[in-house]
Scaffold this motif. Structure first.
Motif, PDB file in Angstrom:
ATOM      1  N   SER A  87       0.820  -1.222   0.000  1.00  0.00           N
ATOM      2  CA  SER A  87       0.000   0.000   0.000  1.00  0.00           C
ATOM      3  C   SER A  87       0.854   1.272   0.000  1.00  0.00           C
ATOM      4  CB  SER A  87      -0.938  -0.008   1.194  1.00  0.00           C
ATOM      5  OG  SER A  87      -0.176  -0.153   2.376  1.00  0.00           O
ATOM      6  N   THR A  88       2.077   1.154   0.531  1.00  0.00           N
ATOM      7  CA  THR A  88       2.913   2.361   0.606  1.00  0.00           C
ATOM      8  C   THR A  88       4.185   2.209  -0.231  1.00  0.00           C
ATOM      9  OG1 THR A  88       3.972   1.466   2.582  1.00  0.00           O
ATOM     10  CG2 THR A  88       2.107   2.965   2.934  1.00  0.00           C
ATOM     11  N   ALA A  89       4.144   1.281  -1.175  1.00  0.00           N
ATOM     12  CA  ALA A  89       5.373   0.987  -1.930  1.00  0.00           C
ATOM     13  C   ALA A  89       5.806   2.181  -2.780  1.00  0.00           C
ATOM     14  CB  ALA A  89       5.147  -0.225  -2.823  1.00  0.00           C
ATOM     15  N   SER A  90       7.090   2.411  -2.780  1.00  0.00           N
ATOM     16  CA  SER A  90       7.651   3.481  -3.619  1.00  0.00           C
ATOM     17  C   SER A  90       8.818   2.877  -4.393  1.00  0.00           C
ATOM     18  CB  SER A  90       8.144   4.624  -2.741  1.00  0.00           C
ATOM     19  OG  SER A  90       9.202   4.158  -1.933  1.00  0.00           O
ATOM     20  N   THR A  91       9.460   3.662  -5.204  1.00  0.00           N
ATOM     21  CA  THR A  91      10.589   3.154  -5.991  1.00  0.00           C
ATOM     22  C   THR A  91      11.666   2.567  -5.081  1.00  0.00           C
ATOM     23  OG1 THR A  91      10.128   4.962  -7.495  1.00  0.00           O
ATOM     24  CG2 THR A  91      12.169   3.777  -7.858  1.00  0.00           C
ATOM     25  N   ASP A  92      11.911   3.252  -3.953  1.00  0.00           N
ATOM     26  CA  ASP A  92      12.953   2.780  -3.025  1.00  0.00           C
ATOM     27  C   ASP A  92      12.607   1.420  -2.431  1.00  0.00           C
ATOM     28  OD1 ASP A  92      14.415   4.989  -3.474  1.00  0.00           O
ATOM     29  OD2 ASP A  92      13.747   6.068  -1.675  1.00  0.00           O
ATOM     30  N   THR A  93      11.347   1.265  -2.035  1.00  0.00           N
ATOM     31  CA  THR A  93      10.980  -0.006  -1.391  1.00  0.00           C
ATOM     32  C   THR A  93      10.895  -1.144  -2.411  1.00  0.00           C
ATOM     33  OG1 THR A  93       8.692   0.738  -1.462  1.00  0.00           O
ATOM     34  CG2 THR A  93       9.827   0.962   0.643  1.00  0.00           C
ATOM     35  N   TRP A  94      10.477  -0.827  -3.640  1.00  0.00           N
ATOM     36  CA  TRP A  94      10.477  -1.864  -4.679  1.00  0.00           C
ATOM     37  C   TRP A  94      11.911  -2.314  -4.984  1.00  0.00           C
ATOM     38  CZ3 TRP A  94       6.692  -4.868  -5.967  1.00  0.00           C
ATOM     39  CH2 TRP A  94       5.373  -4.419  -5.970  1.00  0.00           C
ATOM     40  N   ASP A  95      12.852  -1.428  -4.751  1.00  0.00           N
ATOM     41  CA  ASP A  95      14.257  -1.758  -4.963  1.00  0.00           C
ATOM     42  C   ASP A  95      14.711  -2.938  -4.100  1.00  0.00           C
ATOM     43  OD1 ASP A  95      15.369  -0.440  -7.011  1.00  0.00           O
ATOM     44  OD2 ASP A  95      16.717   0.816  -5.801  1.00  0.00           O
ATOM     45  N   LEU A  96      14.064  -3.061  -2.924  1.00  0.00           N
ATOM     46  CA  LEU A  96      14.406  -4.183  -2.037  1.00  0.00           C
ATOM     47  C   LEU A  96      14.098  -5.508  -2.730  1.00  0.00           C
ATOM     48  CD1 LEU A  96      12.753  -2.689   1.179  1.00  0.00           C
ATOM     49  CD2 LEU A  96      15.205  -2.918   0.789  1.00  0.00           C
ATOM     50  N   LEU A  97      12.954  -5.550  -3.399  1.00  0.00           N
ATOM     51  CA  LEU A  97      12.577  -6.772  -4.126  1.00  0.00           C
ATOM     52  C   LEU A  97      13.495  -6.980  -5.330  1.00  0.00           C
ATOM     53  CD1 LEU A  97      10.626  -9.160  -4.510  1.00  0.00           C
ATOM     54  CD2 LEU A  97       9.133  -7.646  -5.801  1.00  0.00           C
ATOM     55  N   ARG A  98      13.804  -5.896  -5.980  1.00  0.00           N
ATOM     56  CA  ARG A  98      14.685  -5.988  -7.156  1.00  0.00           C
ATOM     57  C   ARG A  98      16.031  -6.627  -6.771  1.00  0.00           C
ATOM     58  NH1 ARG A  98      16.101  -2.074 -11.457  1.00  0.00           N
ATOM     59  NH2 ARG A  98      14.848  -0.485 -10.459  1.00  0.00           N
ATOM     60  N   LYS A  99      16.592  -6.168  -5.631  1.00  0.00           N
ATOM     61  CA  LYS A  99      17.889  -6.701  -5.205  1.00  0.00           C
ATOM     62  C   LYS A  99      17.788  -8.190  -4.877  1.00  0.00           C
ATOM     63  CE  LYS A  99      19.685  -2.339  -3.546  1.00  0.00           C
ATOM     64  NZ  LYS A  99      19.563  -1.396  -2.452  1.00  0.00           N
ATOM     65  N   ILE A 100      16.707  -8.555  -4.194  1.00  0.00           N
ATOM     66  CA  ILE A 100      16.537  -9.974  -3.834  1.00  0.00           C
ATOM     67  C   ILE A 100      16.433 -10.829  -5.101  1.00  0.00           C
ATOM     68  CG2 ILE A 100      14.946 -11.632  -2.752  1.00  0.00           C
ATOM     69  CD1 ILE A 100      14.343  -9.422  -0.681  1.00  0.00           C
ATOM     70  N   LEU A 101      15.666 -10.350  -6.066  1.00  0.00           N
ATOM     71  CA  LEU A 101      15.488 -11.121  -7.300  1.00  0.00           C
ATOM     72  C   LEU A 101      16.797 -11.228  -8.087  1.00  0.00           C
ATOM     73  CD1 LEU A 101      12.013  -9.786  -8.518  1.00  0.00           C
ATOM     74  CD2 LEU A 101      12.510 -12.034  -7.599  1.00  0.00           C
ATOM     75  N   LYS A 102      17.564 -10.169  -8.073  1.00  0.00           N
ATOM     76  CA  LYS A 102      18.835 -10.195  -8.801  1.00  0.00           C
ATOM     77  C   LYS A 102      19.822 -11.171  -8.168  1.00  0.00           C
ATOM     78  CE  LYS A 102      19.245  -6.264 -11.704  1.00  0.00           C
ATOM     79  NZ  LYS A 102      19.973  -5.066 -12.103  1.00  0.00           N
ATOM     80  N   ASP A 103      19.721 -11.317  -6.834  1.00  0.00           N
ATOM     81  CA  ASP A 103      20.647 -12.211  -6.137  1.00  0.00           C
ATOM     82  C   ASP A 103      20.277 -13.691  -6.264  1.00  0.00           C
ATOM     83  OD1 ASP A 103      22.025 -10.018  -5.378  1.00  0.00           O
ATOM     84  OD2 ASP A 103      21.194  -9.883  -3.353  1.00  0.00           O
TER      85      ASP A 103
ATOM     86  N   ALA B 153       4.636  -5.429 -19.430  1.00  0.00           N
ATOM     87  CA  ALA B 153       4.625  -4.856 -18.081  1.00  0.00           C
ATOM     88  C   ALA B 153       5.144  -3.430 -18.138  1.00  0.00           C
ATOM     89  CB  ALA B 153       5.497  -5.688 -17.158  1.00  0.00           C
ATOM     90  N   GLY B 154       4.970  -2.742 -17.025  1.00  0.00           N
ATOM     91  CA  GLY B 154       5.459  -1.364 -16.949  1.00  0.00           C
ATOM     92  C   GLY B 154       6.978  -1.335 -16.975  1.00  0.00           C
ATOM     93  N   VAL B 155       7.505  -0.175 -17.230  1.00  0.00           N
ATOM     94  CA  VAL B 155       8.963  -0.020 -17.299  1.00  0.00           C
ATOM     95  C   VAL B 155       9.496   0.290 -15.905  1.00  0.00           C
ATOM     96  CG1 VAL B 155      10.839   1.339 -18.322  1.00  0.00           C
ATOM     97  CG2 VAL B 155       8.799   0.831 -19.647  1.00  0.00           C
ATOM     98  N   VAL B 156      10.527  -0.447 -15.492  1.00  0.00           N
ATOM     99  CA  VAL B 156      11.168  -0.118 -14.211  1.00  0.00           C
ATOM    100  C   VAL B 156      12.497   0.571 -14.506  1.00  0.00           C
ATOM    101  CG1 VAL B 156      10.097  -1.839 -12.740  1.00  0.00           C
ATOM    102  CG2 VAL B 156      12.085  -2.468 -14.077  1.00  0.00           C
ATOM    103  N   GLU B 157      12.776   1.563 -13.693  1.00  0.00           N
ATOM    104  CA  GLU B 157      14.009   2.328 -13.955  1.00  0.00           C
ATOM    105  C   GLU B 157      15.220   1.578 -13.447  1.00  0.00           C
ATOM    106  OE1 GLU B 157      12.945   5.862 -11.939  1.00  0.00           O
ATOM    107  OE2 GLU B 157      11.252   6.185 -13.283  1.00  0.00           O
TER     108      GLU B 157
END
Lengths: 154, 157
Positions: A87-103, B153-157
């Motif tokens: 509900s409060t996700a922002s680019t910064d918080t989505w980054d946490l998921l991005r890092k986990i997925l990349k690892d 899907a949407g574009v992620v930066e």
């Protein structure tokens, strides 16, 4: 003694006869359970609070990497992504998921996305984009099996 | 008479081993089986590179590309050429989410009109419920002619 012996034989015979329907039921149950047993599906642990959407297709396979989107929390392989609230996700918080997925190890090309049916599609969309950015080629969405009614296909 | 009684004695089966097997197997299978059968819908993830790109398999000229755009309560199906540059005239239709069987019939009908359907593009608007998006994906998979579904899907930066 001569009179008693036939009674013993009779009781043994009646016990054996009573076992037959019991064994029939057990055999039927055993066959049903073996046919419906799916060891891969049994490995998927879904949060009981999640309401899965329905589809009439089977899963092609069960990828090891599972991303779970609940009403609030996001989990990767059962572990909560701390700090990421939908509900409060922002680019910064989505980054946490991005890092986990990349690892994650890229042994497989697919990711299993388990999302509540009430979740807004924008979160699924964002997750799919991150999954793709992490280098995964396929996304499997987990659903509950909906059995087709007759004539529905037409 | 004595011989007859001896034969009856031998006919009694020893059910103990099979009962042991059942007693071990049935609880194991009951405990380990999922009573809610799980299903799934598979899609191809969007290309990791952002921007308008089509998968490599979209290179044959003769194929019709279908785009499924899901909005809150309806789906819009549009036909495009192989690069998604030009709409194909006469290949556009809208279906309410509640009547997805019509969508399946429409796609199957396109195939009967000599169109060969290539990989299809799926996109849903942000306000769509995930449940509705899955219903549309399920309908797309139900059509015999939609072989591949590529998710936009949407574009992620």
């Amino acid at each position: 003694m001569r009179i008693a012996r036939p009674k013993v034989l009779q009781s043994q015979s009646s016990i054996a006869t009573a076992m037959t329907p019991f064994l029939d039921v057990l055999t039927g149950l055993l066959i049903f359970l073996i046919v419906t047993f799916s060891p891969e599906e049994a490995t998927i642990e879904v949060d009981p609070k999640l309401n899965l959407p329905q589809s009439s297709h089977t899963l092609k396979g069960v990828p090891h990497l599972k991303v779970e989107l609940g009403q609030e929390q996001v989990r990767v392989n059962g572990e909560v992504v701390q700090g990421l609230q939908l509900s409060t996700a922002s680019t910064d918080t989505w980054d946490l998921l991005r890092k986990i997925l990349k690892d994650q190890k890229k042994d497989e090309n697919a990711v299993l996305v388990i999302a509540d049916k009430g979740v807004s599609y924008k979160f699924v969309d964002h997750t799919a984009a991150l999954v793709a950015a992490a280098g995964f080629a396929d996304i499997y969405f987990l659903t509950e099996m909906q059995f087709k009614e007759e004539g529905e296909k037409k | 008479m004595r011989n007859f009684k001896r034969n009856t004695d031998e006919a009694v089966l020893n059910l103990t081993p099979i009962m042991n097997l059942f007693v071990a197997l049935i609880p194991f299978l009951i405990v380990s089986s999922a009573f809610i059968r799980l299903g799934g819908v598979d899609v191809q993830a969007p290309s990791a590179a952002s921007g308008v790109q089509t998968p490599n398999s979209l290179k044959k000229d003769s194929e019709l590309r279908l785009s499924f755009e899901v909005q809150e309560y309806k789906v819009i199906v549009t036909g495009y050429d192989q690069n998604y540059d030009q709409e194909i005239s006469g290949v556009k239709a809208e279906f309410p989410i509640a009547e997805l069987s019509r969508l399946v019939a429409y796609v199957d009908g396109l195939s009967q009109k000599q169109y060969k359907i290539g990989p299809s593009l799926f996109h849903a608007s942000p306000e769509t419920k995930f449940e509705n998006a899955i219903s549309v994906l399920n309908a797309m998979r139900s059509s015999q002619h939609v072989k591949e579904i590529v998710m936009a899907a949407g574009v992620v930066e």
